[in-house]
Design an enzyme around this catalytic site. Structure first.
Site, PDB file in Angstrom:
ATOM      1  N   ARG A 204       6.477  -8.201   1.700  1.00 25.80           N
ATOM      2  CA  ARG A 204       7.396  -7.836   2.790  1.00 25.80           C
ATOM      3  C   ARG A 204       7.954  -9.080   3.470  1.00 25.80           C
ATOM      4  O   ARG A 204       9.138  -9.141   3.805  1.00 25.80           O
ATOM      5  CB  ARG A 204       6.709  -6.944   3.828  1.00 25.80           C
TER       6      ARG A 204
ATOM      7  N   ASP B 213      -1.080   6.571   6.741  1.00 25.21           N
ATOM      8  CA  ASP B 213      -1.051   5.121   6.954  1.00 25.21           C
ATOM      9  C   ASP B 213      -1.889   4.799   8.208  1.00 25.21           C
ATOM     10  O   ASP B 213      -2.107   5.679   9.043  1.00 25.21           O
ATOM     11  CB  ASP B 213       0.410   4.686   7.174  1.00 25.21           C
TER      12      ASP B 213
ATOM     13  N   THR C 111      -5.336  -1.532   7.164  1.00 24.79           N
ATOM     14  CA  THR C 111      -5.454  -2.992   7.124  1.00 24.79           C
ATOM     15  C   THR C 111      -6.896  -3.383   7.443  1.00 24.79           C
ATOM     16  O   THR C 111      -7.276  -4.522   7.281  1.00 24.79           O
ATOM     17  CB  THR C 111      -4.531  -3.636   8.185  1.00 24.79           C
TER      18      THR C 111
ATOM     19  N   LYS D 128       0.829  -1.208   0.000  1.00 19.83           N
ATOM     20  CA  LYS D 128       0.000   0.000   0.000  1.00 19.83           C
ATOM     21  C   LYS D 128       0.869   1.267   0.000  1.00 19.83           C
ATOM     22  O   LYS D 128       0.627   2.189  -0.772  1.00 19.83           O
ATOM     23  CB  LYS D 128      -0.922   0.007   1.231  1.00 19.83           C
ATOM     24  N   THR D 129       1.886   1.273   0.863  1.00 18.19           N
ATOM     25  CA  THR D 129       2.764   2.443   0.926  1.00 18.19           C
ATOM     26  C   THR D 129       3.501   2.619  -0.395  1.00 18.19           C
ATOM     27  O   THR D 129       3.636   3.727  -0.915  1.00 18.19           O
ATOM     28  CB  THR D 129       3.789   2.266   2.077  1.00 18.19           C
TER      29      THR D 129
HETATM   30  P1  ADP Z   1       2.218  -1.932   3.154  1.00 22.75           P
HETATM   31  O1  ADP Z   1       2.244  -0.429   3.089  1.00 22.75           O
HETATM   32  O2  ADP Z   1       1.006  -2.517   2.508  1.00 22.75           O
HETATM   33  O3  ADP Z   1       2.429  -2.471   4.533  1.00 22.75           O
HETATM   34  P2  ADP Z   1       4.674  -1.710   1.627  1.00 22.75           P
HETATM   35  O4  ADP Z   1       4.245  -0.886   0.482  1.00 22.75           O
HETATM   36  O5  ADP Z   1       5.456  -1.027   2.701  1.00 22.75           O
HETATM   37  O6  ADP Z   1       3.428  -2.489   2.270  1.00 22.75           O
HETATM   38  O7  ADP Z   1       5.501  -2.964   1.031  1.00 22.75           O
HETATM   39  C1  ADP Z   1       6.482  -3.644   1.777  1.00 22.75           C
HETATM   40  C2  ADP Z   1       7.645  -4.015   0.914  1.00 22.75           C
HETATM   41  O8  ADP Z   1       7.241  -5.079   0.053  1.00 22.75           O
HETATM   42  C3  ADP Z   1       8.099  -2.896  -0.054  1.00 22.75           C
HETATM   43  O9  ADP Z   1       9.158  -2.157   0.454  1.00 22.75           O
HETATM   44  C4  ADP Z   1       8.570  -3.622  -1.277  1.00 22.75           C
HETATM   45  O10 ADP Z   1       9.928  -3.944  -1.162  1.00 22.75           O
HETATM   46  C5  ADP Z   1       7.766  -4.881  -1.266  1.00 22.75           C
HETATM   47  N1  ADP Z   1       6.622  -4.818  -2.191  1.00 22.75           N
HETATM   48  C6  ADP Z   1       5.346  -4.534  -1.878  1.00 22.75           C
HETATM   49  N2  ADP Z   1       4.546  -4.630  -2.954  1.00 22.75           N
HETATM   50  C7  ADP Z   1       5.340  -4.985  -3.982  1.00 22.75           C
HETATM   51  C8  ADP Z   1       5.103  -5.249  -5.364  1.00 22.75           C
HETATM   52  N3  ADP Z   1       3.864  -5.199  -5.891  1.00 22.75           N
HETATM   53  N4  ADP Z   1       6.149  -5.581  -6.153  1.00 22.75           N
HETATM   54  C9  ADP Z   1       7.389  -5.664  -5.602  1.00 22.75           C
HETATM   55  N5  ADP Z   1       7.675  -5.442  -4.307  1.00 22.75           N
HETATM   56  C10 ADP Z   1       6.675  -5.102  -3.502  1.00 22.75           C
END
Ligand code: ADP
Length: 339
Positions: free
Chosen positions: A221, A113, A162, A68-69
């Site tokens: 992640r 977030d 989430t 998401k981030t």
């Molecule tokens: P969330 O905000 O949903 O908790 P993040 O955007 O921080 O998740 O993602 C965590 C890590 O996972 C990112 O730093 C990246 O390295 C990896 N990641 C997430 N989504 C992807 C994607 N679609 N393709 C490649 N790597 C991804």
């Protein structure tokens, strides 16, 4: 309980922040999977760019670590906009949000977030800001108090959560589009592991990639985190190339099994099976028996256990499935032998 939280490899830890940054895709073509979301998002962003306007406010929801981030950063890049980052728990007082809003410039993107953790007062300030770009501040106290109204520049709120069901209805209705991020397909996780290994300068064979991906809970992640542990193992053991055995040995050391279950996941299932005869058992009782937080059980453990068919949520409570018995090697009562 704190220790248990730290042990859980699928939760966000300090070191993740650093590695997330290093491995975070900065271009759409590196953002693997989630094709429907990417496609629909691009339409919204392209249309806004064409009109020369800020895009509608966007909501991303889905499990932690699904990207998401990363999407928020990609949206900002696509719109050539600055991204200001904050989170629900960080905004305690209305003044905190007011300070951020009054510092926004035209076209900026504000990323919040954990939006489900915004408090009521903050939400009240947010509504008019989102709807009519107005910040209403109450100045003074008592009968002499008056409301000051400040115009805000056009901006886009990108919120991530989430737990979309915990967002208040009025807040949810202010988003022009909502996107649900799903668990990734195994091939997509494999592609992410391959790309990350390259960025980390790690030589790894295909079989090892499959092992890591299978234990990654379909979550990028987690995949990146396991890959880092495998890299440590390879370094300590002077391996030139990470092979299947190295990947398996690392998982074993971490007590992560072939389905990506950690000790707490297995404990949760075995409590349902052994203490509650397979269920149904209510979530509060389960949380007490596991000495863990109900929210964490619902947010972190259950979605994945349900996804892989080891747990069912029924109106009467949680139940372990026959597959859960089988995975833990426990005999189903009344059954002739092991399933
Ligand atoms: P969330 O905000 O949903 O908790 P993040 O955007 O921080 O998740 O993602 C965590 C890590 O996972 C990112 O730093 C990246 O390295 C990896 N990641 C997430 N989504 C992807 C994607 N679609 N393709 C490649 N790597 C991804």
């Amino acid at each position: 309980m704190e220790n248990k939280k730290i042990l859980n490899a699928h939760k966000k830890k300090e070191e993740d922040v650093v590695v997330d940054l290093a491995l975070r895709p900065t271009a759409w073509q590196d953002y693997v999977g989630q094709d429907k979301t990417k496609k629909n998002l691009k339409v919204i962003l392209d249309a806004s760019k064409k009109r020369g306007e800020s895009s509608d406010h966007l909501l991303f929801y889905g499990q932690a670590g699904l990207g998401k981030t990363t999407l928020a950063y990609l949206v900002a890049k696509e719109m050539n906009a600055n991204l200001k980052v904050t989170s629900g728990p960080a905004l305690e007082k209305t003044g905190d949000l007011a300070a951020i809003l009054t510092n926004l410039e035209k076209g900026d993107i504000l990323f919040i977030d954990e939006a489900h953790r915004l408090n009521r007062m903050i939400e009240e300030v947010l509504y008019p800001a989102l709807e009519s770009r107005k910040l209403h501040l109450i100045v003074g106290k008592g009968p002499g108090a008056r409301t000051l109204s400040i115009d805000l520049p056009p901006f886009t709120l990108v919120a991530a959560t989430t737990r979309a069901n915990l967002l208040s209805g009025p807040l949810r209705s202010r988003f022009g589009a909502t996107f649900k991020l799903d668990y990734y397909e195994p091939v997509d996780i494999e592609a992410i592991v391959r790309r990350s290994a390259k960025l980390l300068n790690l030589k790894i064979d295909d079989k090892a990639i499959v092992v890591i991906a299978a234990a990654s809970r379909f979550t990028p992640r987690t995949a990146n985190r396991l890959l880092r542990r495998v890299r440590d193992y390879a370094e300590v053991n002077n391996l030139k190339v990470v092979d299947e055995a190295a990947a398996k040995n690392t998982l074993e050391m971490l007590e992560v099994d072939n389905l990506g279950l950690e000790p707490t996941d297995r404990q949760l299932l075995s409590i349902i099976i052994e203490k509650f005869h397979g269920g149904p058992v209510g979530i509060q009782t389960l949380a007490a028996a596991l000495s863990d937080d109900q929210g964490i059980i619902e947010d972190v453990y259950e979605p994945y256990l349900m996804k892989i068919g080891l747990l069912n949520r029924t109106p009467a409570g949680r139940m372990a499935t026959p597959e859960a018995y089988q995975h833990l090697g426990i005999k189903i009562p009344g059954d002739g032998g092991l399933v």
